[in-house]
Design a protein around this motif. Structure first.
Motif, PDB file in Angstrom:
ATOM      1  N   UNK A 113       0.812  -1.333  -0.010  1.00 47.43           N
ATOM      2  CA  UNK A 113       0.025   0.042   0.197  1.00 47.43           C
ATOM      3  C   UNK A 113       0.848   1.108  -0.036  1.00 47.43           C
ATOM      4  N   UNK A 114       2.070   1.163   0.819  1.00 44.41           N
ATOM      5  CA  UNK A 114       2.858   2.449   0.650  1.00 44.41           C
ATOM      6  C   UNK A 114       3.355   2.763  -0.608  1.00 44.41           C
ATOM      7  N   UNK A 115       3.750   1.468  -1.243  1.00 41.11           N
ATOM      8  CA  UNK A 115       4.556   1.578  -2.611  1.00 41.11           C
ATOM      9  C   UNK A 115       3.301   2.107  -3.751  1.00 41.11           C
ATOM     10  N   UNK A 116       2.086   1.490  -3.271  1.00 40.33           N
ATOM     11  CA  UNK A 116       1.267   1.766  -4.499  1.00 40.33           C
ATOM     12  C   UNK A 116       0.813   3.226  -4.142  1.00 40.33           C
ATOM     13  N   UNK A 117       0.669   3.804  -3.054  1.00 37.10           N
ATOM     14  CA  UNK A 117       0.205   5.219  -2.867  1.00 37.10           C
ATOM     15  C   UNK A 117       1.354   6.157  -3.313  1.00 37.10           C
ATOM     16  N   UNK A 118       2.590   5.798  -3.195  1.00 35.38           N
ATOM     17  CA  UNK A 118       3.688   6.692  -3.538  1.00 35.38           C
ATOM     18  C   UNK A 118       3.832   6.658  -5.320  1.00 35.38           C
ATOM     19  N   UNK A 119       3.323   5.316  -5.538  1.00 38.98           N
ATOM     20  CA  UNK A 119       3.579   5.145  -7.014  1.00 38.98           C
ATOM     21  C   UNK A 119       2.740   6.173  -7.689  1.00 38.98           C
ATOM     22  N   UNK A 120       1.300   6.125  -7.357  1.00 41.68           N
ATOM     23  CA  UNK A 120       0.460   7.363  -7.974  1.00 41.68           C
ATOM     24  C   UNK A 120       0.928   8.711  -8.149  1.00 41.68           C
ATOM     25  N   UNK A 121       1.394   9.081  -6.922  1.00 44.49           N
ATOM     26  CA  UNK A 121       2.099  10.420  -6.700  1.00 44.49           C
ATOM     27  C   UNK A 121       3.244  10.668  -7.988  1.00 44.49           C
ATOM     28  N   UNK A 122       3.912   9.688  -7.926  1.00 44.70           N
ATOM     29  CA  UNK A 122       5.286   9.587  -8.979  1.00 44.70           C
ATOM     30  C   UNK A 122       4.683   9.830 -10.172  1.00 44.70           C
ATOM     31  N   UNK A 123       3.678   8.783 -10.559  1.00 46.17           N
ATOM     32  CA  UNK A 123       3.339   8.930 -11.884  1.00 46.17           C
ATOM     33  C   UNK A 123       2.564   9.937 -12.189  1.00 46.17           C
ATOM     34  N   UNK A 124       1.883  10.600 -11.451  1.00 50.25           N
ATOM     35  CA  UNK A 124       1.038  12.181 -11.778  1.00 50.25           C
ATOM     36  C   UNK A 124       2.215  13.077 -11.832  1.00 50.25           C
ATOM     37  N   UNK A 180      -6.830  19.353 -34.721  1.00 51.09           N
ATOM     38  CA  UNK A 180      -5.881  19.000 -33.377  1.00 51.09           C
ATOM     39  C   UNK A 180      -6.011  17.270 -33.579  1.00 51.09           C
ATOM     40  N   UNK A 181      -4.812  16.795 -33.226  1.00 50.94           N
ATOM     41  CA  UNK A 181      -4.735  15.393 -33.037  1.00 50.94           C
ATOM     42  C   UNK A 181      -5.197  14.723 -31.622  1.00 50.94           C
ATOM     43  N   UNK A 182      -6.331  14.000 -31.641  1.00 51.76           N
ATOM     44  CA  UNK A 182      -6.756  13.331 -30.325  1.00 51.76           C
ATOM     45  C   UNK A 182      -6.154  12.008 -30.300  1.00 51.76           C
ATOM     46  N   UNK A 183      -5.654  11.758 -28.884  1.00 49.06           N
ATOM     47  CA  UNK A 183      -5.062  10.402 -29.003  1.00 49.06           C
ATOM     48  C   UNK A 183      -5.271   9.901 -27.575  1.00 49.06           C
ATOM     49  N   UNK A 184      -4.916   8.380 -27.778  1.00 51.61           N
ATOM     50  CA  UNK A 184      -5.474   7.572 -26.478  1.00 51.61           C
ATOM     51  C   UNK A 184      -4.081   6.793 -26.124  1.00 51.61           C
ATOM     52  N   UNK A 185      -3.389   6.927 -24.978  1.00 47.37           N
ATOM     53  CA  UNK A 185      -2.160   6.138 -25.047  1.00 47.37           C
ATOM     54  C   UNK A 185      -2.489   5.041 -23.782  1.00 47.37           C
ATOM     55  N   UNK A 186      -1.790   3.976 -23.724  1.00 46.45           N
ATOM     56  CA  UNK A 186      -1.855   3.014 -22.667  1.00 46.45           C
ATOM     57  C   UNK A 186      -0.473   2.700 -22.174  1.00 46.45           C
ATOM     58  N   UNK A 187      -0.359   2.632 -20.984  1.00 46.43           N
ATOM     59  CA  UNK A 187       1.117   2.225 -20.520  1.00 46.43           C
ATOM     60  C   UNK A 187       0.993   1.379 -19.152  1.00 46.43           C
ATOM     61  N   UNK A 188       2.045   0.733 -18.863  1.00 44.76           N
ATOM     62  CA  UNK A 188       2.114   0.029 -17.751  1.00 44.76           C
ATOM     63  C   UNK A 188       3.078   0.858 -16.420  1.00 44.76           C
ATOM     64  N   UNK A 189       2.298   0.871 -15.304  1.00 41.36           N
ATOM     65  CA  UNK A 189       2.957   1.541 -14.288  1.00 41.36           C
ATOM     66  C   UNK A 189       3.711   0.736 -13.121  1.00 41.36           C
ATOM     67  N   UNK A 190       4.785   0.890 -12.740  1.00 43.15           N
ATOM     68  CA  UNK A 190       5.186  -0.012 -11.648  1.00 43.15           C
ATOM     69  C   UNK A 190       6.398   0.830 -11.077  1.00 43.15           C
ATOM     70  N   UNK A 191       6.449   0.315  -9.594  1.00 41.75           N
ATOM     71  CA  UNK A 191       7.589   1.034  -8.804  1.00 41.75           C
ATOM     72  C   UNK A 191       8.900   0.322  -9.143  1.00 41.75           C
ATOM     73  N   UNK A 192       9.852   1.324  -9.332  1.00 39.79           N
ATOM     74  CA  UNK A 192      11.040   0.750  -9.649  1.00 39.79           C
ATOM     75  C   UNK A 192      11.988   0.165  -8.552  1.00 39.79           C
ATOM     76  N   UNK A 193      12.564  -0.953  -8.699  1.00 40.93           N
ATOM     77  CA  UNK A 193      13.391  -1.572  -7.779  1.00 40.93           C
ATOM     78  C   UNK A 193      14.549  -1.104  -7.490  1.00 40.93           C
ATOM     79  N   UNK A 194      14.802  -0.621  -6.242  1.00 33.53           N
ATOM     80  CA  UNK A 194      15.902   0.251  -5.858  1.00 33.53           C
ATOM     81  C   UNK A 194      17.374  -0.983  -5.774  1.00 33.53           C
TER      82      UNK A 194
END
Length: 183
Positions: free
Chosen positions: A91-102, A169-183
């Motif tokens: 949960x800690x990693x997930x919550x910080x992951x969202x902040x980092x992704x944004x 203008x160009x409308x677009x949709x992007x998809x990506x995978x998010x994950x916490x980097x391993x230190x």
């Protein structure tokens, strides 16, 4: 003079020998019986000793069973606590992951050239919808996002030309995978 011995010496000797043989047989039988009784006494004593040892071991096992049950309970509690700690860490990693992704998305979005209309994240899947001035801006944005430590496998799902405020203008949709980097 001729003397004739009328005593049955052979019979007497035979009887004497027979008595000696009977005495030896009885003596041997007595010795064998003594040997069997001695072995039997030793076996009875050994059995009694083994029974005492069995009682002692049974009592000792009962004492240790209580300790083993306590250890099993502690191991189960340890597993439960480790599972809880793991969930908390996720949960800690997930919550910080969202902040980092944004932060990564906001940092790499070029102002005045691209606008995001919708952003959604489901587990590790990220979807971005927006508008850009041209295809080159979208490609550059995808490359910059791919360079992020938190965003991977950026793909263009769709792209279309759309008229907005009298501009193409160009409308677009992007998809990506998010994950916490391993230190």
């Amino acid at each position: 003079m001729i003397s004739i011995n009328l005593l049955p010496i052979r019979d007497i000797l035979r009887r004497k020998n027979l008595r000696q043989e009977v005495y030896f047989i009885l003596l041997g039988f007595g010795a064998l019986l003594f040997l069997f009784l001695t072995v039997e006494i030793f076996q009875i004593n050994a059995i009694a000793g083994l029974q005492e040892e069995e009682k002692r071991i049974t009592q000792e096992r009962k004492q240790y069973e209580v300790i083993l049950n306590d250890i099993k309970k502690m191991e189960e509690e340890k597993k439960t606590l480790l599972t809880r700690i793991d969930v908390i860490n996720k949960l800690k990693r997930s919550s910080s992951l969202t902040v980092h992704v944004l932060d990564e998305i906001a940092t790499h979005t070029p102002p005045g050239r691209m606008w995001l209309k919708k952003l959604s994240q489901s587990d590790s899947q990220l979807t971005l919808e927006g508008m850009a001035m041209d295809d080159e801006t979208i490609a550059k944005y995808m490359d910059e996002l791919e360079g992020s430590a938190y965003i991977h496998d950026v793909k263009l799902v769709s792209s279309a030309m759309e008229q907005y405020a009298e501009r193409n203008l160009k409308t677009f949709v992007l998809s990506a995978r998010v994950e916490t980097p391993e230190n």
